[in-house]
Scaffold this motif. Structure first.
Motif, PDB file in Angstrom:
ATOM      1  N   VAL A  52      -2.993 -11.271  -4.770  1.00 34.82           N
ATOM      2  CA  VAL A  52      -3.675 -12.308  -3.991  1.00 34.82           C
ATOM      3  C   VAL A  52      -2.818 -12.753  -2.814  1.00 34.82           C
ATOM      4  O   VAL A  52      -3.327 -12.929  -1.695  1.00 34.82           O
ATOM      5  N   ALA A  53      -1.517 -12.916  -3.009  1.00 29.74           N
ATOM      6  CA  ALA A  53      -0.635 -13.373  -1.930  1.00 29.74           C
ATOM      7  C   ALA A  53      -0.633 -12.386  -0.758  1.00 29.74           C
ATOM      8  O   ALA A  53      -0.648 -12.790   0.410  1.00 29.74           O
ATOM      9  N   VAL A  54      -0.676 -11.099  -1.055  1.00 30.32           N
ATOM     10  CA  VAL A  54      -0.693 -10.088   0.003  1.00 30.32           C
ATOM     11  C   VAL A  54      -2.051 -10.089   0.704  1.00 30.32           C
ATOM     12  O   VAL A  54      -2.125 -10.030   1.937  1.00 30.32           O
ATOM     13  N   SER A  55      -3.114 -10.199  -0.060  1.00 31.02           N
ATOM     14  CA  SER A  55      -4.458 -10.262   0.538  1.00 31.02           C
ATOM     15  C   SER A  55      -4.596 -11.462   1.469  1.00 31.02           C
ATOM     16  O   SER A  55      -5.159 -11.354   2.564  1.00 31.02           O
ATOM     17  N   GLU A  56      -4.070 -12.597   1.039  1.00 24.83           N
ATOM     18  CA  GLU A  56      -4.127 -13.807   1.877  1.00 24.83           C
ATOM     19  C   GLU A  56      -3.296 -13.640   3.144  1.00 24.83           C
ATOM     20  O   GLU A  56      -3.694 -14.099   4.221  1.00 24.83           O
ATOM     21  N   ALA A  57      -2.136 -12.978   3.055  1.00 26.63           N
ATOM     22  CA  ALA A  57      -1.292 -12.742   4.236  1.00 26.63           C
ATOM     23  C   ALA A  57      -2.021 -11.833   5.231  1.00 26.63           C
ATOM     24  O   ALA A  57      -1.959 -12.063   6.449  1.00 26.63           O
ATOM     25  N   ILE A  58      -2.721 -10.837   4.727  1.00 26.30           N
ATOM     26  CA  ILE A  58      -3.481  -9.949   5.616  1.00 26.30           C
ATOM     27  C   ILE A  58      -4.598 -10.729   6.304  1.00 26.30           C
ATOM     28  O   ILE A  58      -4.791 -10.627   7.513  1.00 26.30           O
ATOM     29  N   THR A  59      -5.332 -11.526   5.530  1.00 27.10           N
ATOM     30  CA  THR A  59      -6.423 -12.322   6.085  1.00 27.10           C
ATOM     31  C   THR A  59      -5.900 -13.297   7.141  1.00 27.10           C
ATOM     32  O   THR A  59      -6.531 -13.492   8.184  1.00 27.10           O
ATOM     33  N   LYS A  60      -4.747 -13.891   6.892  1.00 30.10           N
ATOM     34  CA  LYS A  60      -4.168 -14.871   7.816  1.00 30.10           C
ATOM     35  C   LYS A  60      -3.634 -14.208   9.089  1.00 30.10           C
ATOM     36  O   LYS A  60      -3.926 -14.650  10.198  1.00 30.10           O
ATOM     37  N   ASP A  61      -2.859 -13.138   8.941  1.00 31.80           N
ATOM     38  CA  ASP A  61      -2.160 -12.550  10.097  1.00 31.80           C
ATOM     39  C   ASP A  61      -2.923 -11.409  10.770  1.00 31.80           C
ATOM     40  O   ASP A  61      -2.640 -11.069  11.919  1.00 31.80           O
ATOM     41  N   PHE A  62      -3.854 -10.791  10.060  1.00 34.73           N
ATOM     42  CA  PHE A  62      -4.624  -9.675  10.610  1.00 34.73           C
ATOM     43  C   PHE A  62      -6.106  -9.898  10.314  1.00 34.73           C
ATOM     44  O   PHE A  62      -6.757  -9.088   9.657  1.00 34.73           O
ATOM     45  N   ALA A  63      -6.638 -11.012  10.814  1.00 36.03           N
ATOM     46  CA  ALA A  63      -7.998 -11.428  10.484  1.00 36.03           C
ATOM     47  C   ALA A  63      -9.048 -10.379  10.841  1.00 36.03           C
ATOM     48  O   ALA A  63     -10.023 -10.200  10.105  1.00 36.03           O
ATOM     49  N   SER A  64      -8.845  -9.652  11.929  1.00 33.19           N
ATOM     50  CA  SER A  64      -9.855  -8.671  12.348  1.00 33.19           C
ATOM     51  C   SER A  64      -9.587  -7.274  11.798  1.00 33.19           C
ATOM     52  O   SER A  64     -10.301  -6.337  12.132  1.00 33.19           O
ATOM     53  N   ALA A  65      -8.600  -7.141  10.934  1.00 31.96           N
ATOM     54  CA  ALA A  65      -8.223  -5.824  10.405  1.00 31.96           C
ATOM     55  C   ALA A  65      -9.053  -5.452   9.186  1.00 31.96           C
ATOM     56  O   ALA A  65      -9.522  -6.311   8.441  1.00 31.96           O
ATOM     57  N   THR A  66      -9.191  -4.151   8.984  1.00 33.04           N
ATOM     58  CA  THR A  66      -9.826  -3.610   7.795  1.00 33.04           C
ATOM     59  C   THR A  66      -8.782  -2.804   7.045  1.00 33.04           C
ATOM     60  O   THR A  66      -8.125  -1.937   7.627  1.00 33.04           O
ATOM     61  N   VAL A  67      -8.600  -3.102   5.780  1.00 29.03           N
ATOM     62  CA  VAL A  67      -7.644  -2.358   4.952  1.00 29.03           C
ATOM     63  C   VAL A  67      -8.301  -1.048   4.549  1.00 29.03           C
ATOM     64  O   VAL A  67      -9.387  -1.043   3.991  1.00 29.03           O
ATOM     65  N   THR A  68      -7.607   0.071   4.848  1.00 28.95           N
ATOM     66  CA  THR A  68      -8.176   1.380   4.509  1.00 28.95           C
ATOM     67  C   THR A  68      -7.534   1.986   3.261  1.00 28.95           C
ATOM     68  O   THR A  68      -8.226   2.615   2.469  1.00 28.95           O
ATOM     69  N   LYS A  69      -6.235   1.797   3.083  1.00 32.47           N
ATOM     70  CA  LYS A  69      -5.541   2.315   1.900  1.00 32.47           C
ATOM     71  C   LYS A  69      -4.392   1.388   1.549  1.00 32.47           C
ATOM     72  O   LYS A  69      -3.804   0.753   2.422  1.00 32.47           O
ATOM     73  N   VAL A  70      -4.041   1.374   0.263  1.00 32.62           N
ATOM     74  CA  VAL A  70      -2.933   0.551  -0.216  1.00 32.62           C
ATOM     75  C   VAL A  70      -2.078   1.408  -1.148  1.00 32.62           C
ATOM     76  O   VAL A  70      -2.599   2.144  -1.986  1.00 32.62           O
ATOM     77  N   PHE A  71      -0.772   1.276  -0.984  1.00 27.86           N
ATOM     78  CA  PHE A  71       0.182   1.996  -1.818  1.00 27.86           C
ATOM     79  C   PHE A  71       1.213   1.008  -2.345  1.00 27.86           C
ATOM     80  O   PHE A  71       1.479  -0.010  -1.701  1.00 27.86           O
ATOM     81  N   VAL A  72       1.821   1.293  -3.484  1.00 27.61           N
ATOM     82  CA  VAL A  72       2.857   0.433  -4.054  1.00 27.61           C
ATOM     83  C   VAL A  72       3.997   1.313  -4.550  1.00 27.61           C
ATOM     84  O   VAL A  72       3.784   2.447  -4.978  1.00 27.61           O
ATOM     85  N   ASN A  73       5.227   0.770  -4.472  1.00 29.81           N
ATOM     86  CA  ASN A  73       6.375   1.494  -5.034  1.00 29.81           C
ATOM     87  C   ASN A  73       6.877   0.764  -6.267  1.00 29.81           C
ATOM     88  O   ASN A  73       6.321  -0.264  -6.667  1.00 29.81           O
ATOM     89  N   GLU A  74       7.927   1.283  -6.888  1.00 30.52           N
ATOM     90  CA  GLU A  74       8.457   0.701  -8.125  1.00 30.52           C
ATOM     91  C   GLU A  74       9.026  -0.704  -7.929  1.00 30.52           C
ATOM     92  O   GLU A  74       9.153  -1.462  -8.879  1.00 30.52           O
ATOM     93  N   SER A  75       9.390  -1.055  -6.693  1.00 30.98           N
ATOM     94  CA  SER A  75       9.941  -2.380  -6.399  1.00 30.98           C
ATOM     95  C   SER A  75       8.853  -3.390  -6.054  1.00 30.98           C
ATOM     96  O   SER A  75       9.148  -4.472  -5.566  1.00 30.98           O
ATOM     97  N   GLU A  76       7.602  -3.024  -6.289  1.00 33.48           N
ATOM     98  CA  GLU A  76       6.443  -3.864  -5.985  1.00 33.48           C
ATOM     99  C   GLU A  76       6.399  -4.245  -4.512  1.00 33.48           C
ATOM    100  O   GLU A  76       6.126  -5.395  -4.152  1.00 33.48           O
ATOM    101  N   GLN A  77       6.683  -3.277  -3.685  1.00 35.36           N
ATOM    102  CA  GLN A  77       6.517  -3.425  -2.248  1.00 35.36           C
ATOM    103  C   GLN A  77       5.276  -2.623  -1.877  1.00 35.36           C
ATOM    104  O   GLN A  77       5.029  -1.557  -2.436  1.00 35.36           O
ATOM    105  N   TYR A  78       4.514  -3.146  -0.933  1.00 37.99           N
ATOM    106  CA  TYR A  78       3.222  -2.559  -0.620  1.00 37.99           C
ATOM    107  C   TYR A  78       3.212  -1.960   0.778  1.00 37.99           C
ATOM    108  O   TYR A  78       3.704  -2.565   1.731  1.00 37.99           O
ATOM    109  N   LYS A  79       2.666  -0.765   0.868  1.00 42.35           N
ATOM    110  CA  LYS A  79       2.431  -0.093   2.143  1.00 42.35           C
ATOM    111  C   LYS A  79       0.926  -0.180   2.349  1.00 42.35           C
ATOM    112  O   LYS A  79       0.144   0.302   1.531  1.00 42.35           O
ATOM    113  N   ILE A  80       0.516  -0.807   3.438  1.00 39.99           N
ATOM    114  CA  ILE A  80      -0.898  -1.080   3.661  1.00 39.99           C
ATOM    115  C   ILE A  80      -1.321  -0.434   4.975  1.00 39.99           C
ATOM    116  O   ILE A  80      -0.756  -0.735   6.030  1.00 39.99           O
TER     117      ILE A  80
END
Length: 109
Positions: A52-80
């Motif tokens: 949820v925190a990442v989704s809210e950050a995207i909505t706040k900072d990239f309001a007109s963006a569309t998320v196409t793919k999401v990836f995660v690594n073992e350190s719980e870092q997200y590549k969006i």
């Protein structure tokens, strides 16, 4: 004297054939660069699995963006991967929704 001339001639001819064989057998092109990048540290996940925190950050900072793919690594870092105004971009975030630089991404050692 004939043997000396014959030996020298034979040596010259043999070395010429050897050099030709080396040159024609060399298929390496020094001007050709092959680059292979394998990044298996990030695993693709469903967009709905984004914290949820990442989704809210995207909505706040990239309001007109569309998320196409999401990836995660073992350190719980997200590549969006996002599309915004027709341009594709990649952003990185941690699980708390803080934006990361690519150089800050943890990698396996």
């Amino acid at each position: 004297m004939k043997k000396l001339v014959l030996t020298v001639t034979l040596a010259v001819l043999t070395s010429g054939v050897s050099v030709y064989a080396l040159e024609s057998n060399n298929n390496n092109n020094p001007n050709e660069i092959i680059k292979t990048v394998v990044n298996d540290e990030f695993k693709e996940i469903a967009i709905a699995d984004l914290p949820v925190a990442v989704s809210e950050a995207i909505t706040k900072d990239f309001a007109s963006a569309t998320v196409t793919k999401v990836f995660v690594n073992e350190s719980e870092q997200y590549k969006i991967e996002i599309t915004m105004d027709g341009a594709e971009s990649v952003v990185y975030a941690d699980k708390e929704g803080n934006w990361l630089e690519e150089k800050e991404i943890m990698t396996k050692k």
